[in-house]
Scaffold this motif. Structure first.
Motif, mmCIF file in Angstrom:
data_model
loop_
_atom_site.group_PDB
_atom_site.id
_atom_site.type_symbol
_atom_site.label_atom_id
_atom_site.label_comp_id
_atom_site.label_asym_id
_atom_site.label_seq_id
_atom_site.Cartn_x
_atom_site.Cartn_y
_atom_site.Cartn_z
ATOM 1 N N ARG A 1 4.751 19.950 -5.001
ATOM 2 C CA ARG A 1 5.308 21.239 -5.435
ATOM 3 C C ARG A 1 6.440 21.702 -4.529
ATOM 4 O O ARG A 1 7.223 22.569 -4.891
ATOM 5 N N PHE A 2 6.521 21.130 -3.322
ATOM 6 C CA PHE A 2 7.625 21.436 -2.406
ATOM 7 C C PHE A 2 8.848 20.567 -2.694
ATOM 8 O O PHE A 2 9.793 20.548 -1.906
ATOM 9 N N GLU A 3 8.819 19.835 -3.800
ATOM 10 C CA GLU A 3 9.904 18.940 -4.207
ATOM 11 C C GLU A 3 10.180 17.867 -3.156
ATOM 12 O O GLU A 3 11.329 17.610 -2.781
ATOM 13 N N VAL A 4 9.108 17.250 -2.690
ATOM 14 C CA VAL A 4 9.176 16.134 -1.756
ATOM 15 C C VAL A 4 8.553 14.913 -2.424
ATOM 16 O O VAL A 4 7.842 15.035 -3.423
ATOM 17 N N SER A 5 8.816 13.757 -1.867
ATOM 18 C CA SER A 5 8.082 12.559 -2.260
ATOM 19 C C SER A 5 6.841 12.509 -1.389
ATOM 20 O O SER A 5 6.923 12.680 -0.170
ATOM 21 N N ALA A 6 5.690 12.291 -2.001
ATOM 22 C CA ALA A 6 4.436 12.265 -1.254
ATOM 23 C C ALA A 6 3.530 11.184 -1.820
ATOM 24 O O ALA A 6 3.479 10.990 -3.040
ATOM 25 N N GLY B 1 -13.328 7.256 5.205
ATOM 26 C CA GLY B 1 -13.356 8.568 5.831
ATOM 27 C C GLY B 1 -12.034 9.055 6.383
ATOM 28 O O GLY B 1 -11.961 10.127 6.969
ATOM 29 N N ARG B 2 -10.984 8.268 6.199
ATOM 30 C CA ARG B 2 -9.663 8.635 6.721
ATOM 31 C C ARG B 2 -8.617 8.455 5.641
ATOM 32 O O ARG B 2 -8.780 7.660 4.726
ATOM 33 N N ALA B 3 -7.511 9.182 5.789
ATOM 34 C CA ALA B 3 -6.372 9.035 4.881
ATOM 35 C C ALA B 3 -5.102 9.340 5.638
ATOM 36 O O ALA B 3 -5.086 10.193 6.527
ATOM 37 N N GLU B 4 -4.051 8.630 5.300
ATOM 38 C CA GLU B 4 -2.717 8.928 5.810
ATOM 39 C C GLU B 4 -1.841 9.240 4.609
ATOM 40 O O GLU B 4 -1.726 8.429 3.687
ATOM 41 N N ILE B 5 -1.250 10.424 4.640
ATOM 42 C CA ILE B 5 -0.382 10.853 3.558
ATOM 43 C C ILE B 5 1.026 11.006 4.111
ATOM 44 O O ILE B 5 1.228 11.681 5.121
ATOM 45 N N GLY B 6 1.975 10.369 3.453
ATOM 46 C CA GLY B 6 3.368 10.434 3.873
ATOM 47 C C GLY B 6 4.176 11.334 2.968
ATOM 48 O O GLY B 6 3.929 11.422 1.765
ATOM 49 N N VAL B 7 5.156 12.011 3.580
ATOM 50 C CA VAL B 7 6.037 12.928 2.866
ATOM 51 C C VAL B 7 7.468 12.608 3.290
ATOM 52 O O VAL B 7 7.728 12.341 4.465
ATOM 53 N N ALA B 8 8.393 12.646 2.324
ATOM 54 C CA ALA B 8 9.809 12.447 2.624
ATOM 55 C C ALA B 8 10.624 13.511 1.896
ATOM 56 O O ALA B 8 10.309 13.885 0.764
#
Length: 97
Positions: free
Chosen positions: A35-40, A50-57
């Motif tokens: 919703r922030f107009e990013v690639s995610a 139990g873990r996650a890595e989320i990337g944003v550009a």
């Protein structure tokens, strides 16, 4: 032109013992970030339940705008009550790098 990236390392609740359960936590976060107009996207710890890595550009004409958007993304992820934000790795690049 400036580009910014952020990788959020998240600890998921103990009940996420399957990849299906993990997706139920990751998908809403990725959708909210977009919703922030990013690639995610989920970019790491793909085989850990139990873990996650989320990337944003993000791409913008000014560095200040990139920082502002990444700050908003970080606030969103940090305030999710169902996960714990363990770390954030951010990078800012310009066309002169």
């Amino acid at each position: 032109m400036f580009t910014g990236t952020a990788v959020f390392d998240l600890l998921l609740p103990g009940v996420s013992r399957s990849l299906k359960a993990k997706r139920s936590y990751v998908r809403p976060i990725v959708a909210a970030l977009r919703r922030f107009e990013v690639s995610a996207a989920e970019v790491g710890a793909l085989d850990l339940h139990g873990r996650a890595e989320i990337g944003v550009a993000v791409v913008a004409a000014e560095a200040a705008h990139v920082r502002e958007v990444l700050d908003s993304c970080e606030r969103l992820v940090a305030t999710r009550p169902e996960t714990e934000l363990l770390s954030v790795h951010r990078h800012l690049h310009n066309t002169n790098d």
